[in-house]
Design a protein around this motif. Structure first.
Motif, PDB file in Angstrom:
ATOM      1  N   PHE A  89       0.971  -0.943  -0.125  1.00 51.24           N
ATOM      2  CA  PHE A  89      -0.303   0.021   0.398  1.00 51.24           C
ATOM      3  C   PHE A  89       0.946   1.349   0.193  1.00 51.24           C
ATOM      4  CE2 PHE A  89      -2.285  -3.467   2.358  1.00 51.24           C
ATOM      5  CZ  PHE A  89      -3.742  -3.185   1.531  1.00 51.24           C
ATOM      6  N   VAL A  90       0.447   2.457  -0.587  1.00 51.40           N
ATOM      7  CA  VAL A  90       0.876   3.698  -0.069  1.00 51.40           C
ATOM      8  C   VAL A  90      -0.077   4.665   0.277  1.00 51.40           C
ATOM      9  CG1 VAL A  90       2.554   3.225  -2.550  1.00 51.40           C
ATOM     10  CG2 VAL A  90       0.163   3.965  -2.904  1.00 51.40           C
ATOM     11  N   LEU A  91       0.761   5.421   0.343  1.00 46.29           N
ATOM     12  CA  LEU A  91       0.097   6.531   1.111  1.00 46.29           C
ATOM     13  C   LEU A  91       0.421   7.345   0.236  1.00 46.29           C
ATOM     14  CD1 LEU A  91      -1.563   8.642   3.486  1.00 46.29           C
ATOM     15  CD2 LEU A  91       0.648   8.534   4.301  1.00 46.29           C
ATOM     16  N   ASP A  92      -0.995   7.968  -0.953  1.00 42.64           N
ATOM     17  CA  ASP A  92      -1.205   8.807  -1.196  1.00 42.64           C
ATOM     18  C   ASP A  92      -1.541  10.404  -1.011  1.00 42.64           C
ATOM     19  OD1 ASP A  92      -1.691  10.392  -4.414  1.00 42.64           O
ATOM     20  OD2 ASP A  92      -1.912   8.421  -4.936  1.00 42.64           O
ATOM     21  N   ASP A  93      -1.600  11.259  -1.495  1.00 43.08           N
ATOM     22  CA  ASP A  93      -2.290  12.459  -1.401  1.00 43.08           C
ATOM     23  C   ASP A  93      -2.384  13.693  -2.873  1.00 43.08           C
ATOM     24  OD1 ASP A  93       0.060  13.780  -2.899  1.00 43.08           O
ATOM     25  OD2 ASP A  93       0.899  15.101  -1.381  1.00 43.08           O
ATOM     26  N   GLY A  94      -2.515  12.577  -3.041  1.00 43.09           N
ATOM     27  CA  GLY A  94      -3.233  13.197  -4.865  1.00 43.09           C
ATOM     28  C   GLY A  94      -2.176  13.447  -5.440  1.00 43.09           C
ATOM     29  N   GLU A  95      -1.337  13.869  -5.699  1.00 45.33           N
ATOM     30  CA  GLU A  95      -0.206  14.195  -6.477  1.00 45.33           C
ATOM     31  C   GLU A  95       0.864  12.938  -6.525  1.00 45.33           C
ATOM     32  OE1 GLU A  95       0.499  18.698  -6.313  1.00 45.33           O
ATOM     33  OE2 GLU A  95      -1.036  18.309  -7.049  1.00 45.33           O
ATOM     34  N   THR A  96       1.627  13.226  -5.156  1.00 43.30           N
ATOM     35  CA  THR A  96       2.682  12.405  -4.822  1.00 43.30           C
ATOM     36  C   THR A  96       1.973  10.842  -3.425  1.00 43.30           C
ATOM     37  OG1 THR A  96       3.792  14.516  -4.913  1.00 43.30           O
ATOM     38  CG2 THR A  96       5.067  12.496  -3.781  1.00 43.30           C
ATOM     39  N   VAL A  97       3.094  10.085  -3.787  1.00 42.43           N
ATOM     40  CA  VAL A  97       3.460   9.326  -2.765  1.00 42.43           C
ATOM     41  C   VAL A  97       3.901   9.609  -1.207  1.00 42.43           C
ATOM     42  CG1 VAL A  97       4.045   6.992  -2.285  1.00 42.43           C
ATOM     43  CG2 VAL A  97       3.097   7.277  -4.454  1.00 42.43           C
ATOM     44  N   ARG A  98       3.421   9.412  -0.591  1.00 46.16           N
ATOM     45  CA  ARG A  98       3.375   9.764   0.823  1.00 46.16           C
ATOM     46  C   ARG A  98       4.484   9.275   2.069  1.00 46.16           C
ATOM     47  NH1 ARG A  98       5.684  14.979  -0.331  1.00 46.16           N
ATOM     48  NH2 ARG A  98       4.121  16.063  -1.354  1.00 46.16           N
ATOM     49  N   GLY A  99       3.823   8.112   1.529  1.00 41.89           N
ATOM     50  CA  GLY A  99       4.291   6.824   2.514  1.00 41.89           C
ATOM     51  C   GLY A  99       4.207   4.925   2.134  1.00 41.89           C
ATOM     52  N   PHE A 100       4.373   4.475   3.149  1.00 35.98           N
ATOM     53  CA  PHE A 100       4.509   2.993   2.477  1.00 35.98           C
ATOM     54  C   PHE A 100       4.424   1.870   2.912  1.00 35.98           C
ATOM     55  CE2 PHE A 100       7.341  -0.278   1.227  1.00 35.98           C
ATOM     56  CZ  PHE A 100       7.024  -1.323   0.469  1.00 35.98           C
ATOM     57  N   LEU A 101       3.590   0.428   3.158  1.00 38.29           N
ATOM     58  CA  LEU A 101       3.592  -0.034   4.113  1.00 38.29           C
ATOM     59  C   LEU A 101       3.757  -1.152   3.021  1.00 38.29           C
ATOM     60  CD1 LEU A 101       1.846  -1.708   6.410  1.00 38.29           C
ATOM     61  CD2 LEU A 101      -0.322  -1.431   4.854  1.00 38.29           C
ATOM     62  N   TRP A 102       4.365  -2.208   3.568  1.00 39.40           N
ATOM     63  CA  TRP A 102       4.155  -4.194   3.126  1.00 39.40           C
ATOM     64  C   TRP A 102       4.286  -4.662   3.728  1.00 39.40           C
ATOM     65  CZ3 TRP A 102       9.429  -5.212  -0.005  1.00 39.40           C
ATOM     66  CH2 TRP A 102       9.215  -6.959  -0.541  1.00 39.40           C
ATOM     67  N   VAL A 103       3.329  -5.499   4.237  1.00 39.00           N
ATOM     68  CA  VAL A 103       2.643  -6.481   4.710  1.00 39.00           C
ATOM     69  C   VAL A 103       2.776  -7.617   4.469  1.00 39.00           C
ATOM     70  CG1 VAL A 103       0.273  -6.022   4.736  1.00 39.00           C
ATOM     71  CG2 VAL A 103       1.109  -6.820   6.937  1.00 39.00           C
ATOM     72  N   ALA A 104       2.668  -8.709   4.886  1.00 40.87           N
ATOM     73  CA  ALA A 104       3.424 -10.346   4.517  1.00 40.87           C
ATOM     74  C   ALA A 104       2.101 -11.104   5.513  1.00 40.87           C
ATOM     75  CB  ALA A 104       4.678 -10.561   3.815  1.00 40.87           C
ATOM     76  N   ILE A 105       1.672 -12.629   4.842  1.00 41.34           N
ATOM     77  CA  ILE A 105       1.471 -13.859   5.945  1.00 41.34           C
ATOM     78  C   ILE A 105       2.572 -14.568   5.316  1.00 41.34           C
ATOM     79  CG2 ILE A 105      -0.863 -15.676   5.905  1.00 41.34           C
ATOM     80  CD1 ILE A 105      -2.163 -13.407   4.427  1.00 41.34           C
ATOM     81  N   THR A 106       3.406 -14.905   6.682  1.00 40.69           N
ATOM     82  CA  THR A 106       4.189 -15.762   6.947  1.00 40.69           C
ATOM     83  C   THR A 106       3.789 -16.891   6.829  1.00 40.69           C
ATOM     84  OG1 THR A 106       4.672 -14.198   8.881  1.00 40.69           O
ATOM     85  CG2 THR A 106       6.047 -14.226   6.854  1.00 40.69           C
ATOM     86  N   TRP A 138      -6.151  -6.227   6.821  1.00 42.28           N
ATOM     87  CA  TRP A 138      -6.099  -6.550   5.637  1.00 42.28           C
ATOM     88  C   TRP A 138      -5.439  -8.202   5.616  1.00 42.28           C
ATOM     89  CZ3 TRP A 138      -2.366  -9.450   3.679  1.00 42.28           C
ATOM     90  CH2 TRP A 138      -1.644 -10.014   2.621  1.00 42.28           C
ATOM     91  N   LEU A 139      -5.067  -8.267   7.309  1.00 43.56           N
ATOM     92  CA  LEU A 139      -4.693  -9.320   7.594  1.00 43.56           C
ATOM     93  C   LEU A 139      -5.335 -10.480   8.209  1.00 43.56           C
ATOM     94  CD1 LEU A 139      -1.730  -8.605   9.775  1.00 43.56           C
ATOM     95  CD2 LEU A 139      -1.388 -10.281   7.207  1.00 43.56           C
ATOM     96  N   SER A 140      -6.878  -9.122   9.033  1.00 43.33           N
ATOM     97  CA  SER A 140      -7.672 -10.326   9.462  1.00 43.33           C
ATOM     98  C   SER A 140      -8.673 -10.628   8.819  1.00 43.33           C
ATOM     99  CB  SER A 140      -8.218  -9.337  10.259  1.00 43.33           C
ATOM    100  OG  SER A 140      -8.981  -8.537   9.999  1.00 43.33           O
ATOM    101  N   GLU A 141      -8.894 -10.011   7.337  1.00 45.90           N
ATOM    102  CA  GLU A 141     -10.267 -10.555   6.017  1.00 45.90           C
ATOM    103  C   GLU A 141      -9.228 -11.114   5.925  1.00 45.90           C
ATOM    104  OE1 GLU A 141      -9.241  -7.364   3.329  1.00 45.90           O
ATOM    105  OE2 GLU A 141     -10.830  -5.820   4.898  1.00 45.90           O
ATOM    106  N   ARG A 142      -7.926 -11.889   5.997  1.00 48.52           N
ATOM    107  CA  ARG A 142      -6.942 -13.450   5.656  1.00 48.52           C
ATOM    108  C   ARG A 142      -7.340 -14.251   6.676  1.00 48.52           C
ATOM    109  NH1 ARG A 142      -6.528  -9.067   2.685  1.00 48.52           N
ATOM    110  NH2 ARG A 142      -6.172  -9.581   0.120  1.00 48.52           N
ATOM    111  N   GLY A 143      -7.701 -13.775   7.257  1.00 42.86           N
ATOM    112  CA  GLY A 143      -7.779 -15.241   8.613  1.00 42.86           C
ATOM    113  C   GLY A 143      -7.060 -15.158   9.584  1.00 42.86           C
ATOM    114  N   VAL A 144      -6.318 -14.240   9.306  1.00 43.56           N
ATOM    115  CA  VAL A 144      -4.753 -14.087  10.336  1.00 43.56           C
ATOM    116  C   VAL A 144      -4.895 -13.608  11.870  1.00 43.56           C
ATOM    117  CG1 VAL A 144      -2.908 -13.200  10.492  1.00 43.56           C
ATOM    118  CG2 VAL A 144      -2.931 -13.761   8.244  1.00 43.56           C
TER     119      VAL A 144
END
Ligand SMILES: CC(C)(COP(=O)(O)OP(=O)(O)OC[C@H]1O[C@@H](n2cnc3c(N)ncnc32)[C@H](O)[C@@H]1OP(=O)(O)O)[C@@H](O)C(=O)NCCC(=O)NCCS
Length: 157
Positions: free
Chosen positions: A59-76, A112-118
């Motif tokens: 996922f990214v955090l987007d202000d409409g013009e520029t990306v201002r943040g980032f998230l990477w989550v995974a199921i391991t 996102w994790l809880s929707e996938r049963g984590v």
């Protein structure tokens, strides 16, 4: 005024922005680490592979013009827990810190994790990273394990 939102990462449009965040993340969290072009190439290829993988959420955090943040989550999957959540990367641009976006990114990861049963989520945090530690603690995370390290004599490779 443009509206800030968290959205799915788009490949390849968001690639450069996400790569530009990695220097701060890695150089502040890993003492002595110097980010190289090779590192960025490898990171980019890991990202590319993760896009479209159902076990990885980007996922990214987007202000409409520029990306201002980032998230990477995974199921391991480990021998102890075959279906566990892990926050691989979370970042908010300095100009947008202390406005609740880190917490919202974390909540997005948990949703996102809880929707996938984590039912459990883990992450690693560098001891001196006070902002990240405070964020995680304020969101209900607690320390369950220590990762310890020691310098040793490297005699060959
Ligand atoms: C860690 C990081 C994601 C926090 O993002 P943020 O958007 O500033 O966090 P938030 O505004 O959602 O803060 C939520 C809470 O965390 C705590 N917190 C966040 N930054 C803090 C700081 N610098 N000092 C003390 N507490 C802090 C506070 O309790 C805050 O709530 P409050 O503002 O109501 O007091 C951001 O500082 C960052 O991107 N750092 C560089 C990348 C990094 O190190 N990532 C973590 C890798 S483990």
């Amino acid at each position: 005024m443009m509206e800030m939102r968290i959205r799915a990462l788009q490949w390849p449009q968001d690639r450069e922005a996400v790569l530009s965040f990695q220097r701060e993340i890695y150089e502040t969290n890993f003492a002595g680490f110097v980010l190289t072009p090779e590192f960025l190439r490898e990171y980019s290829s890991l990202l590319r592979r993760a896009v479209g993988d159902r076990h990885e959420g980007l996922f990214v955090l987007d202000d409409g013009e520029t990306v201002r943040g980032f998230l990477w989550v995974a199921i391991t999957s480990t021998l102890v827990d075959p279906w566990c959540g892990y926050i691989k990367n979370i970042y908010v641009a300095p100009t947008h810190r202390r406005q609740g976006w880190g917490r919202r990114l974390l909540e997005r990861a948990e949703g996102w994790l809880s929707e996938r049963g984590v039912s459990c989520v883990e992450l690693d945090c560098t001891v001196g990273n006070e902002a990240a530690l405070a964020l995680y603690e304020s969101a209900g995370y607690s320390t369950c394990r220590y990762r310890m390290s020691k310098r040793c004599d490297a005699k060959g490779r």
